[in-house]
Scaffold this motif. Sequence first.
Motif, short mmCIF file in Angstrom:
data_model
loop_
_atom_site.label_atom_id
_atom_site.label_comp_id
_atom_site.label_asym_id
_atom_site.label_seq_id
_atom_site.Cartn_x
_atom_site.Cartn_y
_atom_site.Cartn_z
N VAL A 99 -36.34 -10.36 64.36
CA VAL A 99 -36.06 -11.66 63.74
C VAL A 99 -35.93 -11.42 62.24
O VAL A 99 -36.66 -10.60 61.68
CB VAL A 99 -37.20 -12.67 64.01
CG1 VAL A 99 -36.86 -14.03 63.39
CG2 VAL A 99 -37.43 -12.82 65.51
N PHE A 100 -35.00 -12.14 61.57
CA PHE A 100 -34.86 -11.95 60.12
C PHE A 100 -34.58 -13.27 59.41
O PHE A 100 -34.07 -14.24 59.99
CB PHE A 100 -33.72 -10.95 59.80
CG PHE A 100 -32.34 -11.49 60.00
CD1 PHE A 100 -31.68 -12.17 58.97
CD2 PHE A 100 -31.66 -11.32 61.20
CE1 PHE A 100 -30.40 -12.68 59.13
CE2 PHE A 100 -30.38 -11.81 61.38
CZ PHE A 100 -29.75 -12.50 60.33
N LEU A 101 -34.95 -13.30 58.12
CA LEU A 101 -34.65 -14.37 57.18
C LEU A 101 -34.02 -13.72 55.95
O LEU A 101 -34.49 -12.69 55.48
CB LEU A 101 -35.90 -15.14 56.78
CG LEU A 101 -36.62 -15.93 57.87
CD1 LEU A 101 -37.97 -16.44 57.35
CD2 LEU A 101 -35.76 -17.11 58.31
N SER A 102 -32.97 -14.35 55.40
CA SER A 102 -32.27 -13.74 54.28
C SER A 102 -31.82 -14.81 53.29
O SER A 102 -31.45 -15.92 53.67
CB SER A 102 -31.05 -12.97 54.78
OG SER A 102 -30.41 -12.28 53.72
N GLY A 103 -31.88 -14.45 52.01
CA GLY A 103 -31.45 -15.35 50.95
C GLY A 103 -31.28 -14.58 49.65
O GLY A 103 -31.20 -13.34 49.64
N THR A 107 -33.92 -9.81 52.13
CA THR A 107 -34.00 -10.00 53.58
C THR A 107 -35.36 -9.54 54.09
O THR A 107 -35.82 -8.45 53.73
CB THR A 107 -32.89 -9.22 54.31
OG1 THR A 107 -31.61 -9.66 53.85
CG2 THR A 107 -32.98 -9.43 55.81
N VAL A 108 -35.97 -10.36 54.93
CA VAL A 108 -37.23 -10.01 55.59
C VAL A 108 -36.95 -9.91 57.08
O VAL A 108 -36.45 -10.86 57.70
CB VAL A 108 -38.32 -11.07 55.32
CG1 VAL A 108 -39.58 -10.72 56.10
CG2 VAL A 108 -38.62 -11.16 53.83
N THR A 109 -37.27 -8.76 57.68
CA THR A 109 -37.03 -8.51 59.09
C THR A 109 -38.33 -8.09 59.75
O THR A 109 -39.09 -7.29 59.20
CB THR A 109 -35.98 -7.40 59.29
OG1 THR A 109 -34.81 -7.70 58.54
CG2 THR A 109 -35.63 -7.25 60.76
N LEU A 156 -42.55 -4.78 59.84
CA LEU A 156 -42.15 -5.83 58.90
C LEU A 156 -41.51 -5.13 57.70
O LEU A 156 -42.16 -4.33 57.04
CB LEU A 156 -43.34 -6.67 58.45
CG LEU A 156 -43.07 -7.67 57.31
CD1 LEU A 156 -42.08 -8.74 57.76
CD2 LEU A 156 -44.38 -8.30 56.83
N ARG A 157 -40.23 -5.45 57.43
CA ARG A 157 -39.53 -4.80 56.32
C ARG A 157 -38.88 -5.84 55.40
O ARG A 157 -38.26 -6.79 55.87
CB ARG A 157 -38.43 -3.88 56.83
CG ARG A 157 -37.77 -3.03 55.72
CD ARG A 157 -36.55 -2.28 56.19
NE ARG A 157 -35.39 -3.12 56.40
CZ ARG A 157 -34.74 -3.23 57.55
NH1 ARG A 157 -35.14 -2.53 58.60
NH2 ARG A 157 -33.71 -4.03 57.67
N TYR A 158 -39.05 -5.64 54.10
CA TYR A 158 -38.32 -6.39 53.08
C TYR A 158 -37.32 -5.45 52.44
O TYR A 158 -37.65 -4.32 52.07
CB TYR A 158 -39.26 -6.94 52.02
CG TYR A 158 -38.52 -7.40 50.78
CD1 TYR A 158 -37.88 -8.64 50.75
CD2 TYR A 158 -38.44 -6.58 49.65
CE1 TYR A 158 -37.18 -9.05 49.63
CE2 TYR A 158 -37.75 -6.99 48.52
CZ TYR A 158 -37.11 -8.22 48.52
OH TYR A 158 -36.40 -8.61 47.41
N ALA A 168 -36.34 -1.03 49.65
CA ALA A 168 -36.99 -1.60 50.82
C ALA A 168 -38.46 -1.22 50.84
O ALA A 168 -38.86 -0.15 50.36
CB ALA A 168 -36.32 -1.12 52.10
N LEU A 169 -39.28 -2.11 51.40
CA LEU A 169 -40.71 -1.90 51.60
C LEU A 169 -41.04 -2.35 53.01
O LEU A 169 -40.61 -3.43 53.44
CB LEU A 169 -41.52 -2.70 50.58
CG LEU A 169 -43.05 -2.65 50.71
CD1 LEU A 169 -43.56 -1.24 50.42
CD2 LEU A 169 -43.70 -3.66 49.77
N SER A 170 -41.80 -1.54 53.75
CA SER A 170 -42.12 -1.91 55.13
C SER A 170 -43.59 -1.65 55.45
O SER A 170 -44.25 -0.84 54.80
CB SER A 170 -41.24 -1.14 56.12
OG SER A 170 -41.52 0.24 56.08
#
Length: 350
Positions: A99-103, A107-109, A156-158, A168-170
Motif C-alpha cells: 500500500v502507498f501514499l504519495s504527494g 512516497t510512503v510504501t 515501511l519505506r519513505y 530513501a529510508l526504510s
Amino acid sequence: MKKVLFATTALVATAGVASAEVAVTGWAEMGLFGGDNAMGMGIETQFFTDIDVLFRMSGETDNGLTFGAGVDLDESTNDNGAGNTGGAFNPADDGGAFVFLSGNFGTVTMGDTDGALDWALQDADYGNAGSIADDETAHAGFLDTYGDGAYDGQILRYDNTFGDFGVALSVEMDDTGMMDTGFALGFRYGMDLGGADVGFGVGYQFIDVSNYLPGNLSSIAIPAQDFDGEYDIFGISASVASNGFSANIEYTDFSSDTAGEEEASHVSLGLGYTTGAITVSANYGIWDYSSDVAAFDGDITGFGLAAAYDLGGGASIHAAYGVSDYSDLSGAPAAFDDLETWSLGVALSF
C-alpha cells in the motif's frame, strides 16, 4: 522476478471516487526445464508452467494526494513455478501485497516492497532478457535482496526524488520483540551523458537476526550459529545504458561480530544488448565468505545467460542457463559442488 513487460487493462470506478482505477496485468509461461543438481545428479527434463495475475489500484484525493495498493496472486499463494502451488494468502509475510501514499512530501510504501538499500542499488539483471524459470538469476552468485525480508518481509519505506537525485529510508520490524528493528538508508543519482543513461546507487542496512545467511547458503547444511546476530550491510552500484547496450557493476559488504566474526562480500557484473526483436544478457557474481565460528571460508560463484525473441503482441520466446559453483567453499558438505539449470519456453504477457 519476471522481466516480461505487462500490458494493462484498466477498470475505472465511477461511483464515489472520480479518479479511482484498478489495473489488472499478468503473464503465463510454458516450456521445458532441466539441469544437474548440487549432488551431481541430473534434473529430469520436464514441463514448466507458471501463471501470475497482478492487481494494481490507484486513486487521488481532492487535494492531490495520490494513493494505491497492489497484490501479486502468484506470491500470495506461494506459487514456486513449475506447477508447484500451495498455501493461502498470508498477511504475516505480505504475499506480494503493498500500500502507498504519495504527494509533494514524497512516497510512503508499506508491505512487500524494497528496502532503501535494495531501492538504491541496481542489480546485475540490468538489461536482462528474462526467462520462464529465472535460471539466469537463480544461481548462487546472484544477489537481489540485500537483507530485505530478514524478519517478516513487511517493510515501511519513505522515498523522494529531487531532480536526478533520490533518497530513501526504510524500516523492518521484528514481530517477536526479541531483536532490534532493522533499518536502511539509500541514495541514488541518475544523469544523461550525451545519450548514455548513467546511474549510481549507495546505501546501508542494519539487521539483527538469528541464522541469517547472506546470499544463497540456505541449502548448505551448516550449524545455525555460524551466521548469527547483528549485520551491517553496505552496498554501491553503477550502471550505464546506451544504444541498446547496458552494463552494471555492484559491490556489497556484509559484516557481523556478534557470534564470533563472520564476513561476506559480493561483487557482480551484468551485461545486456537489444537489437530489434532480440535481447541477450549475461551476469556473473562471486561471494567471498569467512567465519571464525567454524571452518567455513571460500568463494561461491555463479553466472547466468539469457536470450529472448519478441514475437510481438505480448508473446516472446526465452532461453536461459545458470551455473552455481560451491567447489571453493570449505565447510560445505563434500557432495556439494556445482548446480546447473536451463529452461526454454514461451512467455505471454497480458
